[in-house]
Design a protein around this motif. Sequence first.
Motif, PDB file in Angstrom:
ATOM      1  N   GLN A  22      23.170 -17.385  -8.926  1.00 32.66           N
ATOM      2  CA  GLN A  22      24.362 -18.228  -8.809  1.00 32.66           C
ATOM      3  C   GLN A  22      24.092 -19.453  -7.937  1.00 32.66           C
ATOM      4  OE1 GLN A  22      27.246 -15.305  -7.522  1.00 32.66           O
ATOM      5  NE2 GLN A  22      26.949 -14.139  -9.414  1.00 32.66           N
ATOM      6  N   GLU A  26      23.887 -23.410  -9.313  1.00 31.47           N
ATOM      7  CA  GLU A  26      24.785 -24.415  -8.743  1.00 31.47           C
ATOM      8  C   GLU A  26      23.995 -25.558  -8.117  1.00 31.47           C
ATOM      9  OE1 GLU A  26      28.951 -22.254  -7.772  1.00 31.47           O
ATOM     10  OE2 GLU A  26      27.356 -21.875  -6.308  1.00 31.47           O
ATOM     11  N   PHE A  30      24.660 -26.902 -12.375  1.00 27.44           N
ATOM     12  CA  PHE A  30      25.424 -26.139 -13.363  1.00 27.44           C
ATOM     13  C   PHE A  30      26.731 -25.647 -12.741  1.00 27.44           C
ATOM     14  CE2 PHE A  30      21.087 -25.685 -15.002  1.00 27.44           C
ATOM     15  CZ  PHE A  30      21.278 -26.042 -16.333  1.00 27.44           C
ATOM     16  N   THR A  31      27.761 -25.601 -13.545  1.00 26.68           N
ATOM     17  CA  THR A  31      29.036 -25.014 -13.138  1.00 26.68           C
ATOM     18  C   THR A  31      29.051 -23.584 -13.645  1.00 26.68           C
ATOM     19  OG1 THR A  31      30.145 -27.158 -13.293  1.00 26.68           O
ATOM     20  CG2 THR A  31      31.554 -25.186 -13.363  1.00 26.68           C
ATOM     21  N   LEU A  32      29.327 -22.649 -12.764  1.00 24.42           N
ATOM     22  CA  LEU A  32      29.337 -21.246 -13.158  1.00 24.42           C
ATOM     23  C   LEU A  32      30.609 -20.926 -13.930  1.00 24.42           C
ATOM     24  CD1 LEU A  32      27.768 -19.537 -10.032  1.00 24.42           C
ATOM     25  CD2 LEU A  32      26.661 -20.495 -12.050  1.00 24.42           C
ATOM     26  N   ASP A  35      34.875 -17.296 -11.872  1.00 24.15           N
ATOM     27  CA  ASP A  35      35.347 -17.591 -10.531  1.00 24.15           C
ATOM     28  C   ASP A  35      34.558 -16.734  -9.534  1.00 24.15           C
ATOM     29  OD1 ASP A  35      37.527 -16.688  -8.264  1.00 24.15           O
ATOM     30  OD2 ASP A  35      37.755 -18.785  -8.888  1.00 24.15           O
ATOM     31  N   ARG A  39      32.733 -12.668 -10.009  1.00 21.61           N
ATOM     32  CA  ARG A  39      31.408 -12.797 -10.624  1.00 21.61           C
ATOM     33  C   ARG A  39      30.695 -11.451 -10.664  1.00 21.61           C
ATOM     34  NH1 ARG A  39      30.045 -18.368  -7.668  1.00 21.61           N
ATOM     35  NH2 ARG A  39      31.410 -19.630  -8.954  1.00 21.61           N
ATOM     36  N   ALA A  46      26.721 -19.715 -17.050  1.00 26.70           N
ATOM     37  CA  ALA A  46      26.935 -21.089 -16.604  1.00 26.70           C
ATOM     38  C   ALA A  46      27.261 -21.966 -17.799  1.00 26.70           C
ATOM     39  CB  ALA A  46      25.695 -21.616 -15.892  1.00 26.70           C
ATOM     40  N   TRP A  47      28.095 -22.968 -17.541  1.00 32.53           N
ATOM     41  CA  TRP A  47      28.443 -23.937 -18.575  1.00 32.53           C
ATOM     42  C   TRP A  47      27.250 -24.848 -18.841  1.00 32.53           C
ATOM     43  CZ3 TRP A  47      32.673 -23.431 -21.388  1.00 32.53           C
ATOM     44  CH2 TRP A  47      33.758 -22.730 -20.864  1.00 32.53           C
ATOM     45  N   PRO A  49      26.175 -28.448 -19.591  1.00 33.47           N
ATOM     46  CA  PRO A  49      26.807 -29.769 -19.491  1.00 33.47           C
ATOM     47  C   PRO A  49      26.921 -30.429 -20.872  1.00 33.47           C
ATOM     48  CG  PRO A  49      25.105 -29.523 -17.822  1.00 33.47           C
ATOM     49  CD  PRO A  49      24.982 -28.340 -18.751  1.00 33.47           C
TER      50      PRO A  49
END
Length: 137
Positions: A22, A26, A30-32, A35, A39, A46-47, A49
């Motif tokens: 995680q 980040e 990357f956005t996880l 929440d 987790r 992860a999203w 982009p």
Amino acid sequence: LMEAEGRDAVFARHAASAAAAQAGLEALGFTLFADAAVRSKTVTAAWIPDDLDWKPFNADLRKRGLVLAGSQGKLTGRIFRIGHLGSVTIEEIIAAMATLEAGLLAAGRDIAPGAGVAAAQRAALDAAGVRTAVAAG
């Protein structure tokens, strides 16, 4: 092998591996997906982009020896997952971050080499209760 490691040690390794994955993701921008309060200790999603073309990026990572799981259904091509269940080690998570860094740099992303690796290692050590200090330069 996990039986010899012991249940508590296995759970601690899963927690440290999750923290490493995680934090490393980040640090790489990357956005996880999940929440922080909910987790998983077994997989991190992860999203992807919008400006990163997943198919060639994933193909490059595979050539480098890193296999990430994509997603299914409405999330296909929108998220990827890193598993850290079973016999996955912290060292393997850190190596995955190094491979992700190389792939991101090859894809022209503006990242600091070593950022994901350093964040992953710090998070794993913190999760294991190892005190870390950053040397003043």
